[in-house]
Design a protein around this motif. Structure first.
Motif, PDB file in Angstrom:
ATOM      1  N   GLN A  31       1.392  18.501   1.145  1.00 46.19           N
ATOM      2  CA  GLN A  31       1.543  19.346   2.325  1.00 46.19           C
ATOM      3  C   GLN A  31       1.916  20.749   1.888  1.00 46.19           C
ATOM      4  OE1 GLN A  31       4.540  18.151   5.217  1.00 46.19           O
ATOM      5  NE2 GLN A  31       3.523  19.282   6.848  1.00 46.19           N
ATOM      6  N   THR A  81       0.839  -1.202   0.000  1.00 48.33           N
ATOM      7  CA  THR A  81       0.000   0.000   0.000  1.00 48.33           C
ATOM      8  C   THR A  81       0.869   1.244   0.000  1.00 48.33           C
ATOM      9  OG1 THR A  81      -1.682  -1.157   1.283  1.00 48.33           O
ATOM     10  CG2 THR A  81      -1.819   1.223   1.225  1.00 48.33           C
ATOM     11  N   LEU A 100       4.374  14.013  -0.294  1.00 46.97           N
ATOM     12  CA  LEU A 100       4.874  12.915   0.525  1.00 46.97           C
ATOM     13  C   LEU A 100       4.245  11.603   0.090  1.00 46.97           C
ATOM     14  CD1 LEU A 100       4.312  14.742   3.896  1.00 46.97           C
ATOM     15  CD2 LEU A 100       6.557  14.146   3.005  1.00 46.97           C
ATOM     16  N   LEU A 119       4.892  20.384  -0.653  1.00 46.63           N
ATOM     17  CA  LEU A 119       5.712  19.197  -0.423  1.00 46.63           C
ATOM     18  C   LEU A 119       4.825  17.980  -0.663  1.00 46.63           C
ATOM     19  CD1 LEU A 119       8.453  18.055   0.712  1.00 46.63           C
ATOM     20  CD2 LEU A 119       7.305  17.989   2.943  1.00 46.63           C
ATOM     21  N   SER A 123       0.398   5.556  -0.098  1.00 44.64           N
ATOM     22  CA  SER A 123      -0.478   6.724  -0.085  1.00 44.64           C
ATOM     23  C   SER A 123       0.334   7.950  -0.432  1.00 44.64           C
ATOM     24  CB  SER A 123      -1.093   6.912   1.308  1.00 44.64           C
ATOM     25  OG  SER A 123      -1.847   5.781   1.692  1.00 44.64           O
ATOM     26  N   PHE A 141      -4.578  14.089   2.182  1.00 43.07           N
ATOM     27  CA  PHE A 141      -4.566  12.833   1.449  1.00 43.07           C
ATOM     28  C   PHE A 141      -4.955  13.055  -0.006  1.00 43.07           C
ATOM     29  CE2 PHE A 141      -5.006   8.367   0.845  1.00 43.07           C
ATOM     30  CZ  PHE A 141      -6.202   8.115   0.209  1.00 43.07           C
ATOM     31  N   SER A 159       2.923   1.061   3.551  1.00 45.15           N
ATOM     32  CA  SER A 159       2.693   0.131   4.648  1.00 45.15           C
ATOM     33  C   SER A 159       2.260  -1.212   4.068  1.00 45.15           C
ATOM     34  CB  SER A 159       1.603   0.652   5.587  1.00 45.15           C
ATOM     35  OG  SER A 159       0.360   0.717   4.919  1.00 45.15           O
ATOM     36  N   GLY A 195      -0.997  20.900   7.478  1.00 41.66           N
ATOM     37  CA  GLY A 195      -0.816  19.458   7.615  1.00 41.66           C
ATOM     38  C   GLY A 195      -1.005  18.769   6.271  1.00 41.66           C
ATOM     39  N   PRO A 196      -0.469  17.577   6.137  1.00 40.46           N
ATOM     40  CA  PRO A 196      -0.623  16.842   4.880  1.00 40.46           C
ATOM     41  C   PRO A 196      -2.089  16.550   4.572  1.00 40.46           C
ATOM     42  CG  PRO A 196       1.099  15.858   6.246  1.00 40.46           C
ATOM     43  CD  PRO A 196       0.369  16.847   7.098  1.00 40.46           C
ATOM     44  N   TYR A 236       0.400  12.241  -0.247  1.00 42.19           N
ATOM     45  CA  TYR A 236      -0.132  13.378   0.474  1.00 42.19           C
ATOM     46  C   TYR A 236       0.477  14.655  -0.088  1.00 42.19           C
ATOM     47  CZ  TYR A 236      -1.566   9.960   3.997  1.00 42.19           C
ATOM     48  OH  TYR A 236      -2.137   8.885   4.639  1.00 42.19           O
ATOM     49  N   PRO A 248      10.915  11.226   2.419  1.00 33.93           N
ATOM     50  CA  PRO A 248      11.349  12.581   2.778  1.00 33.93           C
ATOM     51  C   PRO A 248      10.600  13.669   2.028  1.00 33.93           C
ATOM     52  CG  PRO A 248      12.945  11.559   1.333  1.00 33.93           C
ATOM     53  CD  PRO A 248      11.939  10.510   1.642  1.00 33.93           C
ATOM     54  N   GLN A 280      -4.608   6.656  -2.579  1.00 30.31           N
ATOM     55  CA  GLN A 280      -3.894   5.482  -2.091  1.00 30.31           C
ATOM     56  C   GLN A 280      -3.959   4.396  -3.153  1.00 30.31           C
ATOM     57  OE1 GLN A 280      -5.541   2.415   0.894  1.00 30.31           O
ATOM     58  NE2 GLN A 280      -4.374   3.847   2.154  1.00 30.31           N
ATOM     59  N   PHE A 322       7.021   7.114   6.024  1.00 32.90           N
ATOM     60  CA  PHE A 322       6.986   8.266   5.138  1.00 32.90           C
ATOM     61  C   PHE A 322       8.323   8.456   4.431  1.00 32.90           C
ATOM     62  CE2 PHE A 322       3.014  10.507   5.844  1.00 32.90           C
ATOM     63  CZ  PHE A 322       2.542   9.896   6.983  1.00 32.90           C
ATOM     64  N   THR A 351       2.326   0.503  11.017  1.00 30.27           N
ATOM     65  CA  THR A 351       2.890   1.839  10.925  1.00 30.27           C
ATOM     66  C   THR A 351       3.045   2.229   9.470  1.00 30.27           C
ATOM     67  OG1 THR A 351       4.080   1.544  12.982  1.00 30.27           O
ATOM     68  CG2 THR A 351       4.913   3.225  11.492  1.00 30.27           C
ATOM     69  N   GLN A 352       2.815   3.498   9.193  1.00 33.91           N
ATOM     70  CA  GLN A 352       3.097   4.019   7.861  1.00 33.91           C
ATOM     71  C   GLN A 352       4.492   4.618   7.850  1.00 33.91           C
ATOM     72  OE1 GLN A 352       0.388   6.084   5.499  1.00 33.91           O
ATOM     73  NE2 GLN A 352      -1.393   4.991   6.216  1.00 33.91           N
TER      74      GLN A 352
END
Lengths: 113, 108
Positions: free
Chosen positions: A37, A31, A90, A88, A33, A45, A94, A42-43, A35, A106, A48, A104, A101-102
């Motif tokens: 930003q 998977t 991102l 940005l 995703s 979505f 996962s 905040g990022p 984003y 850079p 996905q 990320f 946990t996802q």
């Protein structure tokens, strides 16, 4: 170090152009995703992908599209760039299991002039 | 109304202080993430919680599913803890809904 890489790190484009951003995930991460930003925000979505199929989409127009490949890499394509696309970008990957946990990358910083 | 609210928005502390950042949400979730982003740095996942409490070093995260509330605590804060801390909700898929973040500054 998350094991997720993105390229390029920075990019400058002009309005109306097209851009492709790349993400390389950890092996086994089915998977990914994407984003967006914006500065100071905040990022948000974008969409996905799971096993090369789109698996959910946020409130972004169709000129934002993506691809996911069997080698755990993926792309975000943006057509007809607008000034507000400067942000940005991102990616996060996962395993597709309930509690994971996802990880990320850079990010790629895109500037549209 | 936003699905996720964080407080405070900005926090300044002296080195050594105990720090609490709060996150409240209004939707059902499968998990809640706490993320850290240093100035100019990437996003790092600190915790993923679906119940109870998790601890990693000086960081402690708690979640109360019934009250739809989570907290991130930092004990004995240090200037290197200065960063933006964000909680993010995870629903049925891996899509995350991010809070607006808390900017923490720890002064020496």
């Amino acid at each position: 170090e998350t094991g997720v890489t993105q390229s390029p790190t920075h990019l400058i484009k002009t309005r109306g152009q097209q851009v492709t951003l790349r993400c390389s995930s950890q092996s086994g991460h089915n998977t990914v995703s994407w984003y967006q930003q914006a500065l100071g925000q905040g990022p948000q979505f974008i969409f996905q992908y799971y096993r090369e199929e789109e698996n959910g989409r946020g409130n972004f127009p169709p000129r934002f599209s993506g691809l996911q490949f069997p080698n755990y890499s993926s792309e975000l394509n943006v057509n007809a760039l607008e000034l507000d696309d400067s942000a940005l970008y991102l990616c996060a990957s996962s395993h597709r299991r309930g509690e994971e946990t996802q990880y990320f990358g850079p990010g790629t910083r895109l500037l549209v002039l | 109304k936003n699905e996720v609210e964080q407080s405070p928005q900005n926090l300044t502390a002296q080195e050594g202080e105990f720090i609490t950042i709060n996150c409240s949400y209004s939707v059902g979730i499968s998990a809640l993430h706490w993320l850290q982003q240093h100035p100019g740095g990437g996003i790092v996942s600190l915790f993923m919680l679906s119940s109870g409490k998790k601890k990693h070093g000086r960081l402690i995260a708690t979640i109360n599913i019934q009250e739809k509330h989570s907290s991130l605590h930092i004990t004995a804060s240090h200037p290197r803890d200065s960063a933006v801390y964000t909680c993010a909700l995870q629903g049925g898929s891996e899509k995350l809904v991010f809070g607006k973040g808390t900017k923490l500054t720890v002064n020496p």
